[in-house]
Design a protein around this motif. Structure first.
Motif, PDB file in Angstrom:
ATOM      1  N   GLU A 186       0.828  -1.204   0.000  1.00  0.00           N
ATOM      2  CA  GLU A 186       0.000   0.000   0.000  1.00  0.00           C
ATOM      3  C   GLU A 186       0.864   1.257   0.000  1.00  0.00           C
ATOM      4  O   GLU A 186       0.553   2.251  -0.654  1.00  0.00           O
ATOM      5  N   MET A 187       1.961   1.222   0.738  1.00  0.00           N
ATOM      6  CA  MET A 187       2.879   2.365   0.762  1.00  0.00           C
ATOM      7  C   MET A 187       3.503   2.590  -0.610  1.00  0.00           C
ATOM      8  O   MET A 187       3.604   3.725  -1.087  1.00  0.00           O
ATOM      9  N   LYS A 188       3.915   1.499  -1.261  1.00  0.00           N
ATOM     10  CA  LYS A 188       4.504   1.619  -2.595  1.00  0.00           C
ATOM     11  C   LYS A 188       3.498   2.177  -3.585  1.00  0.00           C
ATOM     12  O   LYS A 188       3.827   3.024  -4.427  1.00  0.00           O
ATOM     13  N   LYS A 189       2.275   1.718  -3.497  1.00  0.00           N
ATOM     14  CA  LYS A 189       1.229   2.173  -4.410  1.00  0.00           C
ATOM     15  C   LYS A 189       0.970   3.667  -4.247  1.00  0.00           C
ATOM     16  O   LYS A 189       0.778   4.392  -5.230  1.00  0.00           O
ATOM     17  N   ALA A 190       1.000   4.151  -2.999  1.00  0.00           N
ATOM     18  CA  ALA A 190       0.759   5.573  -2.736  1.00  0.00           C
ATOM     19  C   ALA A 190       1.922   6.433  -3.210  1.00  0.00           C
ATOM     20  O   ALA A 190       1.734   7.581  -3.621  1.00  0.00           O
TER      21      ALA A 190
END
Length: 259
Positions: A186-190
């Motif tokens: 999720e952090m990478k996607k953001a």
């Protein structure tokens, strides 16, 4: 305090270099006897290690039988400041980031199982940073750390989880390997990480990754502000500014490789 134990394969060189890890802000001066005791080695071996480091300029004699870190380290720091690719890529970027949001900016990189601040630019009249060049923070706390963690290679994350699964769970990053990977995904996607109050109450922190051509993080750039002192900072504006700064540095690193 004792020097870190090393495996047989690391040999005496690793044990000798462990002497440098003994020195700290609270213990900047060490006696010959204390160094040998910390190393848990023979006097003859300890003396030989100290003599070698002293001749290399990595230790300096403070007074008879007492040592501090040596001048060669200062020379090496200058060389890093002048030639390190991450620092070169940051020239002017941190300053522009400070102009955009009005608060100090940090440049960080992964170091072992932690994150090290390697550069900073302070805003005018800002208080001294709680985190500045040469200081480390845990890999699982704070925006500048978590955004690097999220972009580490898969094999390295597996190794980190195997060693520090409990710390990862305590940091709220996942109670299992699957949960940990999902959180980082999720952090990478953001493309950024925002935290509030992880080190100090009311302090916001935003960071974005500086990426290699393999899309792994070489470092991160981030800003932080205290909502009680700076209510004029817009989070969305700070996020966009930080992501742009990270993108600029990532592109500069790619250009360095092409050259």
């Amino acid at each position: 305090m004792t020097a870190t134990a090393t495996p047989d394969g690391a040999g005496s060189l690793a044990k000798m270099l462990n002497i440098l890890q003994l020195f700290s802000e609270t213990e900047p001066v060490w006696s010959t006897a204390a160094i040998i005791e910390a190393l848990e080695t023979s006097r003859s071996t300890g003396y030989r290690y100290i003599k070698t480091l002293h001749e290399a300029g990595l230790l300096s004699s403070a007074r008879n039988g007492y040592y501090t870190l040596g001048p060669r380290i200062i020379e090496m720091d200058l060389q890093i400041r002048l030639t390190d690719p991450l620092l070169l890529a940051s020239h002017g970027v941190l300053e522009e980031l400070v102009e955009k949001i009005g608060h100090s900016a940090l440049l960080c990189t992964a170091f072992r199982d932690s994150v090290l601040c390697v550069g900073e630019h302070r805003a005018p009249s800002s208080p001294a940073n709680r985190f500045s060049r040469g200081q480390r923070r845990p890999l699982f706390q704070g925006a500048v750390s978590k955004v690097i963690l999220a972009h580490l290679p898969h094999h390295r994350l597996k190794a980190i989880y195997a060693r520090q699964g409990k710390e990862i769970e305590n940091a709220g990053l996942g109670a299992t390997w699957s949960e940990f990977r999902a959180t980082l995904g999720e952090m990478k996607k953001a493309g950024y990480v925002l935290t509030v109050g992880e080190f100090n109450p009311g302090v916001y922190s935003v960071a974005a990754p500086i990426l290699t051509d393999q899309k792994t993080a070489l470092g991160s750039v981030g800003v932080a502000w205290d909502e009680n002192q700076r209510r004029d900072v817009e989070v969305e504006h700070a996020v966009l500014a930080v992501k742009q700064a990270a993108a600029t540095m990532s592109e500069r690193l790619l250009e360095q490789q092409r050259d």
